[in-house]
Design a protein around this motif. Structure first.
Motif, PDB file in Angstrom:
ATOM      1  N   LYS A 415      10.670  11.266 -46.167  1.00 41.08           N
ATOM      2  CA  LYS A 415      11.286  10.524 -45.172  1.00 41.08           C
ATOM      3  C   LYS A 415      10.335   9.904 -44.294  1.00 41.08           C
ATOM      4  O   LYS A 415       9.910   9.360 -43.554  1.00 41.08           O
ATOM      5  CB  LYS A 415      12.787  10.604 -45.000  1.00 41.08           C
ATOM      6  CG  LYS A 415      13.427   9.738 -44.124  1.00 41.08           C
ATOM      7  CD  LYS A 415      14.132   8.196 -44.471  1.00 41.08           C
ATOM      8  CE  LYS A 415      14.412   7.243 -43.373  1.00 41.08           C
ATOM      9  NZ  LYS A 415      14.266   6.118 -44.166  1.00 41.08           N
ATOM     10  N   ALA A 416      10.459  12.156 -43.554  1.00 40.14           N
ATOM     11  CA  ALA A 416       9.476  11.470 -42.395  1.00 40.14           C
ATOM     12  C   ALA A 416       7.948  10.824 -42.030  1.00 40.14           C
ATOM     13  O   ALA A 416       7.584   9.803 -41.669  1.00 40.14           O
ATOM     14  CB  ALA A 416       8.986  12.601 -41.709  1.00 40.14           C
ATOM     15  N   LEU A 417       7.119  11.141 -43.371  1.00 42.80           N
ATOM     16  CA  LEU A 417       5.847  10.776 -44.111  1.00 42.80           C
ATOM     17  C   LEU A 417       5.606   8.616 -43.520  1.00 42.80           C
ATOM     18  O   LEU A 417       5.302   7.828 -43.460  1.00 42.80           O
ATOM     19  CB  LEU A 417       5.643  10.901 -44.714  1.00 42.80           C
ATOM     20  CG  LEU A 417       4.985  12.894 -44.324  1.00 42.80           C
ATOM     21  CD1 LEU A 417       4.179  13.751 -45.706  1.00 42.80           C
ATOM     22  CD2 LEU A 417       4.380  13.439 -43.023  1.00 42.80           C
ATOM     23  N   ALA A 418       6.989   8.801 -44.847  1.00 37.99           N
ATOM     24  CA  ALA A 418       7.264   7.331 -45.501  1.00 37.99           C
ATOM     25  C   ALA A 418       6.985   6.214 -44.039  1.00 37.99           C
ATOM     26  O   ALA A 418       6.332   5.641 -43.668  1.00 37.99           O
ATOM     27  CB  ALA A 418       8.472   7.178 -46.093  1.00 37.99           C
ATOM     28  N   VAL A 419       8.465   6.985 -42.732  1.00 38.24           N
ATOM     29  CA  VAL A 419       7.952   6.095 -41.690  1.00 38.24           C
ATOM     30  C   VAL A 419       7.373   5.808 -40.889  1.00 38.24           C
ATOM     31  O   VAL A 419       6.633   5.041 -40.028  1.00 38.24           O
ATOM     32  CB  VAL A 419       9.327   6.891 -40.881  1.00 38.24           C
ATOM     33  CG1 VAL A 419       9.427   6.399 -39.253  1.00 38.24           C
ATOM     34  CG2 VAL A 419      10.472   6.431 -41.336  1.00 38.24           C
ATOM     35  N   ARG A 420       6.339   7.734 -40.715  1.00 38.65           N
ATOM     36  CA  ARG A 420       5.083   8.092 -40.061  1.00 38.65           C
ATOM     37  C   ARG A 420       3.951   6.843 -40.422  1.00 38.65           C
ATOM     38  O   ARG A 420       2.653   5.725 -39.792  1.00 38.65           O
ATOM     39  CB  ARG A 420       4.722   9.448 -39.971  1.00 38.65           C
ATOM     40  CG  ARG A 420       2.906   9.117 -39.871  1.00 38.65           C
ATOM     41  CD  ARG A 420       2.417  10.458 -40.107  1.00 38.65           C
ATOM     42  NE  ARG A 420       1.926   9.936 -41.221  1.00 38.65           N
ATOM     43  CZ  ARG A 420       1.354  10.892 -42.434  1.00 38.65           C
ATOM     44  NH1 ARG A 420       0.755  12.678 -41.983  1.00 38.65           N
ATOM     45  NH2 ARG A 420       1.530  10.968 -43.751  1.00 38.65           N
ATOM     46  N   ASP A 421       3.439   6.337 -41.953  1.00 36.10           N
ATOM     47  CA  ASP A 421       3.034   5.761 -42.488  1.00 36.10           C
ATOM     48  C   ASP A 421       3.026   4.171 -42.393  1.00 36.10           C
ATOM     49  O   ASP A 421       2.084   3.277 -41.966  1.00 36.10           O
ATOM     50  CB  ASP A 421       3.079   6.378 -44.186  1.00 36.10           C
ATOM     51  CG  ASP A 421       2.235   7.516 -44.430  1.00 36.10           C
ATOM     52  OD1 ASP A 421       1.361   7.933 -43.498  1.00 36.10           O
ATOM     53  OD2 ASP A 421       2.641   7.640 -45.449  1.00 36.10           O
ATOM     54  N   LYS A 422       4.460   3.661 -42.534  1.00 34.66           N
ATOM     55  CA  LYS A 422       4.977   2.582 -42.128  1.00 34.66           C
ATOM     56  C   LYS A 422       4.163   2.163 -40.772  1.00 34.66           C
ATOM     57  O   LYS A 422       3.859   1.182 -40.317  1.00 34.66           O
ATOM     58  CB  LYS A 422       6.689   2.142 -41.675  1.00 34.66           C
ATOM     59  CG  LYS A 422       6.561   0.897 -42.163  1.00 34.66           C
ATOM     60  CD  LYS A 422       7.816   0.816 -42.430  1.00 34.66           C
ATOM     61  CE  LYS A 422       8.726  -0.619 -41.529  1.00 34.66           C
ATOM     62  NZ  LYS A 422      10.016  -0.887 -41.646  1.00 34.66           N
ATOM     63  N   ALA A 423       4.174   3.084 -39.628  1.00 35.07           N
ATOM     64  CA  ALA A 423       4.147   2.743 -38.441  1.00 35.07           C
ATOM     65  C   ALA A 423       2.460   2.850 -38.106  1.00 35.07           C
ATOM     66  O   ALA A 423       2.155   1.618 -37.156  1.00 35.07           O
ATOM     67  CB  ALA A 423       4.346   4.359 -37.423  1.00 35.07           C
ATOM     68  N   ALA A 424       1.950   3.595 -38.726  1.00 28.61           N
ATOM     69  CA  ALA A 424       0.686   3.448 -38.944  1.00 28.61           C
ATOM     70  C   ALA A 424       0.456   2.494 -39.208  1.00 28.61           C
ATOM     71  O   ALA A 424      -1.028   1.970 -38.559  1.00 28.61           O
ATOM     72  CB  ALA A 424      -0.029   4.445 -39.539  1.00 28.61           C
ATOM     73  N   SER A 425       0.404   1.537 -40.265  1.00 29.72           N
ATOM     74  CA  SER A 425       0.197   0.898 -41.458  1.00 29.72           C
ATOM     75  C   SER A 425      -0.094  -0.454 -39.822  1.00 29.72           C
ATOM     76  O   SER A 425      -0.126  -1.352 -39.676  1.00 29.72           O
ATOM     77  CB  SER A 425       1.295   0.166 -42.267  1.00 29.72           C
ATOM     78  OG  SER A 425       0.510  -1.403 -43.217  1.00 29.72           O
TER      79      SER A 425
END
Length: 534
Positions: A415-425
């Motif tokens: 969940k945390a990595l999904a949020v991180r990747d969305k923010a990075a995108s």
């Protein structure tokens, strides 16, 4: 300057041809001479002339036999045959050999020069065509890298049939056939300033690693931010293990020269079927996940790790080293890890603690709560709402047993990595927008390249290539080429400018390359497009 070699058994004729032409003034280098084919051939092999002028009838080795040898050894060398004979069979054989010119003797200097100039123009055109094709292939290399990444994913996911894998590899010029395989995952990381990612050290390391690839026993695949994957092939398991050991030693030798660069590798399990590569990859990924759990450089063998895991005794809380549960390891993974690696990371994290550790209810509660707070802290650093983050006590089964705890930790990390990747995108949208704006303003600059743009936005070329491809759905070079071609089509239809001038205005100083690329991408020449010919 084209090199010319003369083979003539009659000394007077040979001297006349050699001395009565000002070779340099006409753009040629007279590089050598011989009195017969037998003497000439080793000299021609060494000097590699562009044009050979040879008499047809000579002692020891005649001109036709010499031409056969030259055609076989130096296919790009053009041949002019001089003959005092008009027999049709000689000319017929010369044509069959691909001789450029069949001239009758005697011939004066002006006539020979005229023939040479005509042949020289053909040679220059051939060289230009080769250079154009090489430049095109070089510029399209980014597309090739993208296809190689796609092939590697297909190899390790098991989603394609063996026939499909072999066909995809053949298109890329890769030979996948072998009785035994193994995978090594490898990554380097600069210990200096973040900008060092685009410094000379990591680029030189990449070049040196690429130099180890022979295409026969070792094939390299780029995994973008996750480093590289080396596919090893051999005829037997014994040969594979020997190759693996030798290759790892070569990697370590390279890395010894870069003290400020940390490296880490994970070795998979040898398999003897192409369709079993996912198993090798999974084992390599387990070992590779340890890069978040240790600080030093190393290359871990998954086979040795499995042996160690089998030797574990019953859990004793006193055996746990506090450093092994240091949350900085989880924080490091949250910053740099990939969602596909979560399962491997969690398994290896607890394997380092001893799998028996989670059998302790108190320890299980402690570690799950610690991971929860670590993830919550990370999400807050991203300015993200943590209300939706699942807490350990939301489900009474979460801490019921070790498997439940592991599944819970895996879920919240994903969940945390999904949020991180969305923010990075979202942040990458700005980078890609900068790149597109730079292309719009500088597409006419022939020096515009992925490396130049990477430096402009302060990314490594590989990182920028990955981001651009993810955000736009196409490679950087395809986007740039399509942009330039669209500008060229606009100028061809809306202005009367010459094609050579349009070529320069859209970023191609060489009009021949522009015409080649235009036809390659648009299916017609610039002239045909301007005239509306389909």
């Amino acid at each position: 300057m084209l090199k010319v070699f003369l083979v003539e058994d009659e000394f007077v004729i040979r001297e006349g041809i050699k001395n009565n032409i000002d070779w340099k003034a006409h753009g040629y280098e007279f590089c050598g001479e011989a009195g017969d084919g037998e003497l000439a051939y080793p000299m021609i092999q060494k000097l590699r002339p562009d044009i050979v002028i040879t008499d047809i009838r000579m002692p020891f080795m005649d001109g036709l036999e010499l031409s056969r040898l030259i055609r076989k050894e130096l296919p790009d060398t053009e041949i002019i045959i001089l003959s005092g004979y008009q027999e049709f069979e000689y000319a017929k054989e010369a044509i069959k050999l691909g001789v450029a010119q069949y001239l009758s003797k005697p011939i004066n200097g002006e006539e020979l020069l005229a023939e040479l100039d005509e042949l020289s123009a053909k040679i220059e055109e051939k060289h230009r065509a080769i250079q154009i094709r090489e430049r095109y292939l070089q510029e399209m290399e980014e597309n090739n890298l993208r296809e190689r990444k796609k092939l590697f994913q297909e190899l390790v996911t098991g989603e394609s049939t063996v026939a499909e894998l072999l066909e995809s590899a053949e298109i890329l010029g890769i030979d996948l056939s072998a009785p035994w395989y193994n995978i090594i995952l490898f990554k380097t990381q600069s210990l200096r300033h973040a900008q060092d990612e685009y410094s000379g050290s990591l680029i030189r390391i990449e070049q040196e690693l690429r130099g180890l690839e022979d295409g026969r026993t070792v094939i390299t695949f780029d995994r973008n931010l996750e480093g590289k994957a080396f596919l090893l092939k051999a005829d037997s398991e014994e040969q594979l293990l020997l190759l693996q050991q030798e290759y790892i030693e070569k990697i370590k030798d390279i890395m010894e020269g870069y003290e400020h660069v940390r490296y880490f590798g994970g070795i998979g399990k040898p398999v003897n079927r192409l369709r079993e590569l996912p198993t090798s990859f999974e084992q390599a990924s387990h070992a590779f996940a340890h890069r978040y759990l240790v600080q030093d450089s190393r290359i871990l063998d998954s086979g040795h790790m499995t042996e160690e895991a089998q030797k574990e005794d019953n859990f004793d809380i006193k055996e746990v080293n506090p450093k092994q549960i240091d949350r900085t390891r989880i924080q490091e993974f949250l910053k740099q890890g990939d969602r596909e690696e979560v399962v491997y990371f969690v398994e290896e994290f607890f394997r380092d603690l001893s799998n028996k550790a989670l059998q302790s209810n108190i320890f299980r509660q402690y570690i799950t709560m610690d991971v929860y707070f670590c993830v919550a802290d990370f999400l807050e650093s991203l300015q993200t709402d943590t209300q939706e983050l699942e807490t350990p006590n939301q489900d009474e089964k979460t801490l019921q047993d070790s498997d439940s705890a592991i599944h819970y930790i895996t879920r919240i990390l994903q969940k945390a990595l999904a949020v991180r990747d969305k923010a990075a995108s979202s942040r990458y949208d700005d980078v890609v927008e900068q790149v597109m704006k730079y292309i719009d303003e500088n597409y006419a600059d022939e020096e515009l390249s992925l490396n130049l743009l990477a430096s402009h936005v302060n990314f490594s070329p590989n990182h920028l290539s990955m981001i651009f491809s993810q955000q736009t759905g196409q490679s950087f070079i395809k986007y740039l080429t399509d942009y330039r071609m669209n500008k060229a089509k606009e100028l061809l239809r809306c202005t009367g400018k010459r094609s050579s001038l349009i070529s320069q205005e859209v970023g191609y100083k060489d009009p021949h390359y522009f015409s080649y690329l235009f036809k390659k991408t648009q299916g017609m020449t610039p002239t045909q497009y301007r005239g509306g010919t389909n």
